[in-house]
Every structure is written in structure tokens, then in C-alpha cells.
Enzyme design. Structure first.
Site, short mmCIF file in Angstrom:
data_model
loop_
_atom_site.label_atom_id
_atom_site.label_comp_id
_atom_site.label_asym_id
_atom_site.label_seq_id
_atom_site.Cartn_x
_atom_site.Cartn_y
_atom_site.Cartn_z
CB SER A 181 6.93 -4.50 1.39
OG SER A 181 5.77 -4.47 2.63
CG HIS A 182 7.81 -5.63 6.04
ND1 HIS A 182 6.85 -4.79 5.22
CD2 HIS A 182 8.45 -4.85 6.90
CE1 HIS A 182 7.16 -3.52 5.57
NE2 HIS A 182 8.20 -3.66 6.63
CD GLU B 103 3.03 0.56 1.03
OE1 GLU B 103 1.93 0.47 0.39
OE2 GLU B 103 2.85 1.26 2.19
#
Lengths: 354, 354
Positions: free
Chosen positions: A63-64, A204
Site C-alpha cells: 500500500s505504501h 488498504e
């Protein structure tokens, strides 16, 4: 291969469902730098962002990780970031280091402030680095782990745009407001956590939407303030804080510390960039470093060993320390010399070079 | 009346069910001082503890108000506190103030350190006060509110004895590990919270037990690690952290900050006093103060007013700010000039003077 694999090379690399691509560490570095500079980021910004997203991707932080390059580029298009901004040290007295990111990405400002923060914390015992007027997209754990890698204790907080309803409310007001902490340990990995004070990170929910999956109950409200498990509805409505009123109070604290305390915006005073360069999409961040050595002197090793007893006690119950999955991925990916990313993401990234 | 009402005076004062007693502020002060000095506390300790428990009781803080005098006295009997201890400043360099409570109550050490903490935070922007080897029973909000009353931002953490299982575990290891925060506001009350990182304060479970009530699901495990709603079973088993693994991670952070970082015990290295003066029932506390003025200078008032927009936004949704019930009680009790306490508690307190 100079800069990541071209799309036609990819089919043979699909190794599991969903289809994925393997990138070596160097390939990922080169791909990221190329994308960022291609879209106008200065070499300094491209390097700082690349170090961050590849480090995160090596932990399988989907996600990052490299996924966030998409928003870094979208931010340039939407005029939410100045990709050529040069951060400026605007304060350097007492135990405070202040760096103005000048509406550039936060990571370069952090890298400029970090050595000063470490020096000051070693000297004074505790010190704070505030980053101002920054576009911030990145995982905070890289920053607190950089502090722990120097033998100090790190704590970092930042607001995001208003996505989260306060406990008892129905409308987005608070950011997802992450808090990250790292404590130095012998060996390769610190004790570290980095979590949103919302039930989930916004990323998320975005990943659930991209995957066509519903989100767990308790993560979000729809635009009418009713509970929903539809990621699209939750993204249009409000996320919920973790831990009910306690998480909501912590989230409020984070807005205050990384906002008005340092002279920067509250989450709800910002919004995603929309092409208007006057949109306030930038905000602040506060990082605190504490020096065990300053407190403990010659007793430092003894008390760091005492801390290990707590970690051992947690693991002896079968409970897990935070970030262990991430550290396992880091070790696995370092041994393999690279990382897997979804084919769809790889194609989106490659398309940014067209 | 010199020192609280005698038991035979009480019947006429019963004003509601359960039976309660009204004490004026001065009566409560005198009763508390008299009990503490009667059981061997020095005048300085008696004054510091009295200021704390009466302040908390004026907020209708039943779990940490006058009720806690019972444990202060029990602690003397069990040799868990030195009621005559004189705290000593053991560190006063850089941005750190360190006070050794010498196994005395923490409150006198805090009062000794506070003016130095405030000075240092004003000078340096951020500063920390660590309290060492203290018996700690008190609400933390009085301490962070004392910092906010001076226009600074306060954050305080301390471990307790091992009462809480880590998320995913089954046995007590972590303390209930409270965290408190206060932010200065115009008017009489700060933005403030003070909560255990367990689902409930231990005192709340004790109050349920005293009242013969069951506790909500999710608060505790029995001695076999199974969920329970029986307060006695939960007190003998393990409490649970709030907010699952996030609350558990925060609780671990608190143990590290107020334990090994400052050279003091982890929660599980302490236990309730048992009459053996060698029992480690004392532990540490860490209080951080941050100065808006140091960051903001002439812009301080502007940004404190910006913070008010966040509070207004929370309340506009019908959500509540933390501590509002407490502040309402404070105002009501100050206007009434006193406080109501349960008759049973009053009788227990009076019995301490026999």
C-alpha cells in the site's frame, strides 16, 4: 536491463496468481527514479522518494511501496506538490529543528532534518523535528526506523486529509493520522510499529476497491453516516477510528501536534489536490527523537537488554511483535535480491514512462 | 467541623441511592491529610497526595479520587512505599529533568520536577521529566493539565504492574499503561484525555467487583486465558488491551518509554507490594512538555485559535470531546463547593482514623 522490464518481457515472469512481476532491487530503483524525473521531480526528490518506496516495497509494503508512485505523479499533474521544491531549514534552536518543505514532498525535508535531529537528541536527550508545508504520502516507519538505526528512539505523527469521523460522529473530519514508533534492538530489526489511527489505512481500502473486495465491518460509514462494507462507499463517506473514543482522542492529539503546535494545517483544512495550485493539500509532520544514552550513560546496554525481556515475554505467549511480517519479507526479499509486485501495478508504472 | 463528618452525622446527608455523603472541599482536604499523616506520610507527601485525590474527586473521578487513599495506606502497611521519602533531582541537563522518588509516592517528585520541566520546555521547545522509583497510583490528567494550565502541551505515560495480556496472548504481561495528553485552550478547561491502554482501567474492574456487577465482554480473560465477564476472574486472570494489536503496540511503547529508556522497571518486573520491602512495586514515569510559543512565537494565539476549529468540528457532529463529563462535574462541584462520595467509601476512610 537498464530500467525495469518492458511489458513484453513480463509474461514469462508471472509466478503466482494474481499475476506478478519480479524486480531486482536495482531495477526497482531505476524504474522509480526514471518515472519521477520523467514527470518533473528534481533528482534530489526522485532519489529521496525512490529510497522510500523501494525500501517499503522490499518489506512487501504494497500500500505504501511502488504503488505510491502513481499518486506522486498524479500529485504533480494536480499541482498538489512542487516537484522541484528545495526544502529550507527555518528553525534550528534549542531542541527544535524545523524544515519547510516549500510544498515539496516531505521525504527530502526529512532527510535534511534527520542528522540535525539526531545530533540534537544526543545532546539534549530529547529533540523534535517538524516538517512544514509538505506533500506526504509515505509510510512513517522508514523515518522512525532510521532513528532507531542510530540507537535512538523515534516517534512520528502526521495528519492526512479529512477522511475519518470522530468517535460518535458521522462525517469525515480527522485524518487517518498515523503514528509510528521505533526502539533500537540488537540485530537487524528494531521494535517498530506504524499504524493509522483509523481502523484501516486509506490505502488498504483503495487496495480492496482495486481488488473488487468488500471491507470488514467497522471500517467505514457511507455518505449518509451508515455503516458500510463497500470500499467505494466508505471512500466517499467516512472511515472510522480504531479503538472507539480512545483512538479518536489519539487521532485528535496527532492533528494538534503535527498541525497547530508547529504552525501547520489541521487535516480538515487540507484536501486532495484538484489542479488548482491554491488548494491546500500540504501539511505538517512531527518527529520526536529520544536518546537512551542521554538518560542512561554507561547503563545503556543494560537497559536495552532489559527491554528485550519484554519482547521475549510477548513472543513466549505466542503473541507477535508488530512489523514481524514486514521484517520477514525484508529478509526474504533481500536474500532473493528483489521483490514481487502485481503485474497490473507494473503495467501502470511502465505506462507512466510513455 | 474540622476533619470530615463523623459517621453518626452521615445519615442525614444521604442524598441518593447508593447512599452518599457530601463533603465540602475543605473537609475533603482535611480528611485526606489527616488520614495520610496518621499513617506515617510526611506533611509534604500528604499535601501532594491530597491535592491530587481531592482534585480528582472534584471531577467525580471515583476510581482515582478519595478511594485511592485506601491503597495509599495499604501501600504503607505492605511496605510498598516509603511515606517519608524525599525525592531528589538526579539529572538536570539538556532537555531532561530526572527526579528520583526514592520509593516514595510519585506526586511529590512530579511537583518538584514540574517547574523545571516548564522552564526547560519554554527554553528548548520540548523537554522531558522522568520520575524514577516511584509508587504511582494517581490519575495522569492532573499532571498534563498542570502543564496545559501554563500554556504548554503535556503528554504523560507510566506502566503499572503486569495486568494485561498482549494482543494475541493469554497471560498478564503489560501494565494497564495509561497515556494522558492535554492541550491549552482559552477558558477554564484544556483539551485533555487520560486513558488506560487496556480496555478498562483496573480501578473500573475493582469498582464493578465492589458493586457486584459483571464487566462487559472484551475487558478480560480468566486465569485459563478464556474470555470472562466476572470481575473477580478478570482480576485474577488478564485484562485485554484496547484496540487489539494497535493498543497492544502502544502499551508496549509506554513500557519502553517509562521503563528501560529512563532506566526503570518494566511493568512485569514489578508486582503489588506484599509486606516485603524488597518487592519491586515502584516504577517510572515519563512526562513530555512541548511549547507552542517556541514553535510559533507571535503566531501562537492564531494557531491556538486554529485548534479550536477542530474541537468545534468534532462537537458540531454531535461527537464529544474527551473529559467533558469530568469538566462538567468539576464545574458543578466547584459551584456546590464540594463533592458527593459513596457512604461506604466514607466509612472506610473514617475507619482509617481509628
Amino acid at each position: 536491463m537498464e530500467s525495469g522490464r518492458r511489458t513484453e518481457d513480463v509474461t514469462s515472469l508471472v509466478s503466482e496468481a494474481p499475476a506478478s512481476v519480479t524486480l531486482s532491487y536495482d531495477e526497482a530503483i531505476q524504474l522509480s527514479r526514471q518515472i519521477l524525473t520523467h514527470h518533473g521531480y528534481s533528482a534530489d526528490h526522485a532519489d529521496a522518494i525512490t529510497r522510500n518506496v523501494v525500501t517499503v516495497q522490499m518489506d512487501d509494503g504494497h500500500s505504501h511501496g511502488l504503488y505510491r508512485l502513481l499518486s506522486c505523479i498524479e500529485m504533480v499533474r494536480q499541482k498538489g506538490v512542487d516537484p522541484q521544491a528545495k526544502p529550507v531549514i527555518v528553525g534550528n534552536e534549542g531542541s527544535l529543528i524545523r524544515v519547510d518543505a516549500q510544498r515539496g514532498n516531505s521525504l527530502l525535508a526529512f532527510e535534511m532534518g534527520l542528522p540535525r535531529l539526531l545530533d540534537r537528541a544526543r545532546q539534549q536527550g530529547i529533540a523534535a523535528l517538524s516538517i512544514h508545508h509538505a506533500f506526504h504520502f509515505s509510510a512513517l516507519w522508514t523515518e522512525v526506523e532510521a532513528i532507531a538505526a542510530e540507537g535512538l528512539v523515534g516517534l512520528a505523527v502526521t495528519p492526512t486529509h479529512p477522511f475519518v469521523a470522530p468517535a460518535g460522529g458521522t462525517k469525515p473530519l480527522l485524518g487517518t493520522n498515523p503514528i509510528a514508533f521505533a526502539w533500537p534492538r540488537p540485530g537487524d530489526f528494531p521494535y517498530a510499529f506504524d499504524f493509522a489511527t483509523s481502523m484501516s489505512a486509506r490505502g488498504e481500502i483503495e487496495l480492496h476497491r482495486r481488488a473488487g473486495e468488500s471491507i470488514p465491518p467497522g471500517w467505514g460509514l457511507d455518505a449518509e453516516g451508515q455503516p458500510t462494507t463497500d470500499p467505494t462507499e466508505a471512500l466517499a463517506g467516512a472511515q472510522l477510528p480504531f479503538g472507539d473514543y480512545k483512538g479518536s482522542a489519539l487521532s485528535t492529539m496527532i492533528e494538534l501536534l503535527a498541525g497547530p503546535l508547529i504552525g501547520d494545517h489541521l487535516g480538515h483544512q487540507t484536501r486532495p489536490a484538484d489542479g488548482d495550485p491554491e488548494t491546500r493539500s500540504d501539511h505538517g509532520e512531527l518527529i520526536i527523537a529520544l536518546s537512551p544514552q542521554a538518560w542512561l550513560g554507561a547503563r545503556t546496554d543494560h537497559y536495552l537488554a532489559e527491554a528485550e525481556k519484554l519482547f521475549a515475554g510477548i513472543e513466549a505467549q505466542g503473541a507477535r511483535l508488530p512489523s514481524q511480517r514486514r521484517f520477514a519479507a525484508r529478509q526474504r526479499n533481500h536474500e532473493a535480491g528483489g521483490m514481487n509486485i502485481p503485474l497490473a501495478l507494473y503495467e501502470d508504472l511502465r505506462a507512466l514512462l510513455d
